[in-house]
Design a protein around this motif. Structure first.
Motif, PDB file in Angstrom:
ATOM      1  N   PHE A  72     -30.811 -43.809  10.099  1.00  0.00           N
ATOM      2  CA  PHE A  72     -30.484 -43.766  11.527  1.00  0.00           C
ATOM      3  C   PHE A  72     -29.024 -44.123  11.767  1.00  0.00           C
ATOM      4  CE2 PHE A  72     -35.007 -45.292  11.318  1.00  0.00           C
ATOM      5  CZ  PHE A  72     -35.579 -44.064  11.630  1.00  0.00           C
ATOM      6  N   ALA A  73     -28.175 -43.806  10.796  1.00  0.00           N
ATOM      7  CA  ALA A  73     -26.768 -44.192  10.885  1.00  0.00           C
ATOM      8  C   ALA A  73     -26.062 -43.581  12.091  1.00  0.00           C
ATOM      9  CB  ALA A  73     -26.040 -43.791   9.602  1.00  0.00           C
ATOM     10  N   ASP A  74     -26.557 -42.424  12.560  1.00  0.00           N
ATOM     11  CA  ASP A  74     -25.906 -41.765  13.691  1.00  0.00           C
ATOM     12  C   ASP A  74     -26.469 -42.205  15.042  1.00  0.00           C
ATOM     13  OD1 ASP A  74     -28.354 -40.588  13.207  1.00  0.00           O
ATOM     14  OD2 ASP A  74     -27.696 -38.551  13.710  1.00  0.00           O
ATOM     15  N   TRP A  75     -27.416 -43.140  15.031  1.00  0.00           N
ATOM     16  CA  TRP A  75     -28.003 -43.642  16.270  1.00  0.00           C
ATOM     17  C   TRP A  75     -27.161 -44.791  16.830  1.00  0.00           C
ATOM     18  CZ3 TRP A  75     -32.676 -43.062  19.152  1.00  0.00           C
ATOM     19  CH2 TRP A  75     -33.494 -42.005  18.721  1.00  0.00           C
ATOM     20  N   THR A  76     -27.098 -44.866  18.159  1.00  0.00           N
ATOM     21  CA  THR A  76     -26.640 -46.075  18.822  1.00  0.00           C
ATOM     22  C   THR A  76     -27.879 -46.890  19.150  1.00  0.00           C
ATOM     23  OG1 THR A  76     -24.718 -44.967  19.796  1.00  0.00           O
ATOM     24  CG2 THR A  76     -25.438 -47.037  20.815  1.00  0.00           C
ATOM     25  N   TYR A  77     -28.089 -47.975  18.421  1.00  0.00           N
ATOM     26  CA  TYR A  77     -29.301 -48.776  18.592  1.00  0.00           C
ATOM     27  C   TYR A  77     -29.325 -49.446  19.966  1.00  0.00           C
ATOM     28  CZ  TYR A  77     -31.130 -48.724  13.757  1.00  0.00           C
ATOM     29  OH  TYR A  77     -31.682 -48.364  12.548  1.00  0.00           O
ATOM     30  N   TRP A  78     -30.533 -49.594  20.502  1.00  0.00           N
ATOM     31  CA  TRP A  78     -30.738 -50.322  21.744  1.00  0.00           C
ATOM     32  C   TRP A  78     -30.326 -51.789  21.556  1.00  0.00           C
ATOM     33  CZ3 TRP A  78     -31.775 -49.828  26.793  1.00  0.00           C
ATOM     34  CH2 TRP A  78     -32.425 -50.856  27.483  1.00  0.00           C
ATOM     35  N   GLY A  79     -30.898 -52.472  20.577  1.00  0.00           N
ATOM     36  CA  GLY A  79     -30.469 -53.818  20.216  1.00  0.00           C
ATOM     37  C   GLY A  79     -30.671 -54.879  21.280  1.00  0.00           C
ATOM     38  N   ARG A  80     -31.652 -54.681  22.157  1.00  0.00           N
ATOM     39  CA  ARG A  80     -31.924 -55.621  23.253  1.00  0.00           C
ATOM     40  C   ARG A  80     -33.439 -55.846  23.338  1.00  0.00           C
ATOM     41  NH1 ARG A  80     -29.317 -52.509  28.198  1.00  0.00           N
ATOM     42  NH2 ARG A  80     -29.815 -54.428  29.338  1.00  0.00           N
ATOM     43  N   PRO A  81     -33.907 -56.758  24.184  1.00  0.00           N
ATOM     44  CA  PRO A  81     -35.351 -56.846  24.405  1.00  0.00           C
ATOM     45  C   PRO A  81     -35.887 -55.517  24.924  1.00  0.00           C
ATOM     46  CG  PRO A  81     -34.231 -58.744  25.348  1.00  0.00           C
ATOM     47  CD  PRO A  81     -33.166 -57.775  24.953  1.00  0.00           C
ATOM     48  N   VAL A  82     -37.088 -55.170  24.500  1.00  0.00           N
ATOM     49  CA  VAL A  82     -37.693 -53.886  24.874  1.00  0.00           C
ATOM     50  C   VAL A  82     -38.734 -54.134  25.965  1.00  0.00           C
ATOM     51  CG1 VAL A  82     -38.944 -51.867  24.048  1.00  0.00           C
ATOM     52  CG2 VAL A  82     -37.325 -53.030  22.533  1.00  0.00           C
ATOM     53  N   PRO A  83     -38.532 -53.605  27.167  1.00  0.00           N
ATOM     54  CA  PRO A  83     -39.511 -53.814  28.239  1.00  0.00           C
ATOM     55  C   PRO A  83     -40.750 -52.954  28.043  1.00  0.00           C
ATOM     56  CG  PRO A  83     -37.716 -52.414  29.005  1.00  0.00           C
ATOM     57  CD  PRO A  83     -37.353 -52.858  27.611  1.00  0.00           C
ATOM     58  N   GLY A  84     -41.746 -53.179  28.878  1.00  0.00           N
ATOM     59  CA  GLY A  84     -42.952 -52.366  28.842  1.00  0.00           C
ATOM     60  C   GLY A  84     -42.667 -50.929  29.223  1.00  0.00           C
ATOM     61  N   PHE A  85     -43.634 -50.063  28.918  1.00  0.00           N
ATOM     62  CA  PHE A  85     -43.475 -48.632  29.173  1.00  0.00           C
ATOM     63  C   PHE A  85     -44.762 -48.086  29.783  1.00  0.00           C
ATOM     64  CE2 PHE A  85     -44.170 -44.301  27.182  1.00  0.00           C
ATOM     65  CZ  PHE A  85     -43.398 -43.609  28.103  1.00  0.00           C
ATOM     66  N   GLY A  86     -44.626 -47.387  30.901  1.00  0.00           N
ATOM     67  CA  GLY A  86     -45.784 -46.796  31.553  1.00  0.00           C
ATOM     68  C   GLY A  86     -45.726 -47.008  33.053  1.00  0.00           C
ATOM     69  N   PRO A  87     -46.644 -46.390  33.789  1.00  0.00           N
ATOM     70  CA  PRO A  87     -46.593 -46.419  35.251  1.00  0.00           C
ATOM     71  C   PRO A  87     -46.876 -47.802  35.827  1.00  0.00           C
ATOM     72  CG  PRO A  87     -48.618 -45.383  34.502  1.00  0.00           C
ATOM     73  CD  PRO A  87     -47.762 -45.567  33.291  1.00  0.00           C
ATOM     74  N   ALA A  88     -46.330 -48.032  37.016  1.00  0.00           N
ATOM     75  CA  ALA A  88     -46.482 -49.322  37.686  1.00  0.00           C
ATOM     76  C   ALA A  88     -47.874 -49.523  38.271  1.00  0.00           C
ATOM     77  CB  ALA A  88     -45.432 -49.454  38.795  1.00  0.00           C
ATOM     78  N   ASP A  89     -48.645 -48.444  38.379  1.00  0.00           N
ATOM     79  CA  ASP A  89     -50.015 -48.553  38.907  1.00  0.00           C
ATOM     80  C   ASP A  89     -51.057 -48.337  37.812  1.00  0.00           C
ATOM     81  OD1 ASP A  89     -49.552 -45.880  38.481  1.00  0.00           O
ATOM     82  OD2 ASP A  89     -50.394 -45.202  40.389  1.00  0.00           O
ATOM     83  N   ALA A  90     -50.710 -48.709  36.578  1.00  0.00           N
ATOM     84  CA  ALA A  90     -51.618 -48.518  35.450  1.00  0.00           C
ATOM     85  C   ALA A  90     -52.901 -49.314  35.645  1.00  0.00           C
ATOM     86  CB  ALA A  90     -50.935 -48.942  34.150  1.00  0.00           C
TER      87      ALA A  90
END
Length: 236
Positions: free
Chosen positions: A34-52
């Motif tokens: 993944f050398a060509d990626w710019t890593y996120w490198g931060r806390p990862v929040p949840g993913f999905g709809p707000a009315d799950a």
């Protein structure tokens, strides 16, 4: 606060020095593939709809998965297993999750974790787990109007999540329920909110899926059962 604001605040968190140093070091050094990626490198929040109505709780982002892509269970083999199963039962728009911009949508489901930073050796300390817990409590609180079922992946996530359910307004039985694959516990609300159906599932780690401890059929069965409890339509 709403969920988008919560996600922004999670992504800016620097509360755990060891995790901050590790996630940022991984983002600098990268993996050769993944050398060509710019890593996120931060806390990862949840993913999905707000009315799950269904929540899936993991452990923590992978160093070269969520820590690279910025999305839960995205860019690693555990995510490949989870999202393929979710797509097969009708909870995701596609079977793959490779980047935060790949167009993946979740249907009535949100994915999160009790620890939002990638930890060394995939093992957060108890102190780091406890420091991160208020984020999960706030997420559960914001989801509470629509949330009806939760699938927790693995014993670590199970033990980390139980106190968060209590803090967010549900009553966890005493003694605390023990994690097993296929466990089902009904959490009554401490207020007038609906009850919550809690399900246990072996984690989608390579160790579990490569050895057959967790098979595709086992994972799909739990997802279908939990989706039914959440009032979601799924494919058989």
């Amino acid at each position: 606060m709403d969920l988008p604001e919560l996600d922004r605040r999670i992504a800016d968190c620097r509360a755990c020095p060891r995790l901050v140093d590790w996630r940022e070091e991984v983002a600098r050094t990268k993996r050769a593939a993944f050398a060509d990626w710019t890593y996120w490198g931060r806390p990862v929040p949840g993913f999905g709809p707000a009315d799950a109505s269904l929540l899936i709780v993991g452990l923590a982002p992978a160093a070269h998965g969520g820590n690279r892509t910025g999305r839960m269970f995205t860019g690693d083999r555990s995510g490949d297993v989870l999202y393929e199963a979710m797509h097969d039962v009708g909870l995701a728009s596609q079977p793959t999750s490779v980047s935060a911009r790949d167009g993946l949508e979740l249907y009535g489901v949100r994915v999160t974790s009790p620890v939002h930073c990638a930890p060394p050796a995939n093992k957060p300390t108890p102190e780091e787990r406890d420091t991160c817990r208020p984020w999960l409590v706030e997420e559960l609180t914001l989801l509470r109007p629509t949330l009806r079922a939760v699938v927790v992946l693995g014993a670590y996530g199970w033990q980390a999540a139980l106190p968060a359910f209590t803090a967010a307004g549900w009553t966890v039985p005493r003694p605390r329920p023990v994690f097993t694959h296929g466990a089902h516990v009904r959490l009554d609300p401490s207020s007038g909110r609906p009850a919550l159906d809690l399900f246990g599932c072996f984690h989608v780690s390579q160790r579990n899926t490569f050895t057959g401890k967790l098979t595709p059929t086992m994972l799909r069965d739990v997802l279908r059962t939990a989706a039914g409890a959440a009032g979601l339509s799924v494919r058989s």
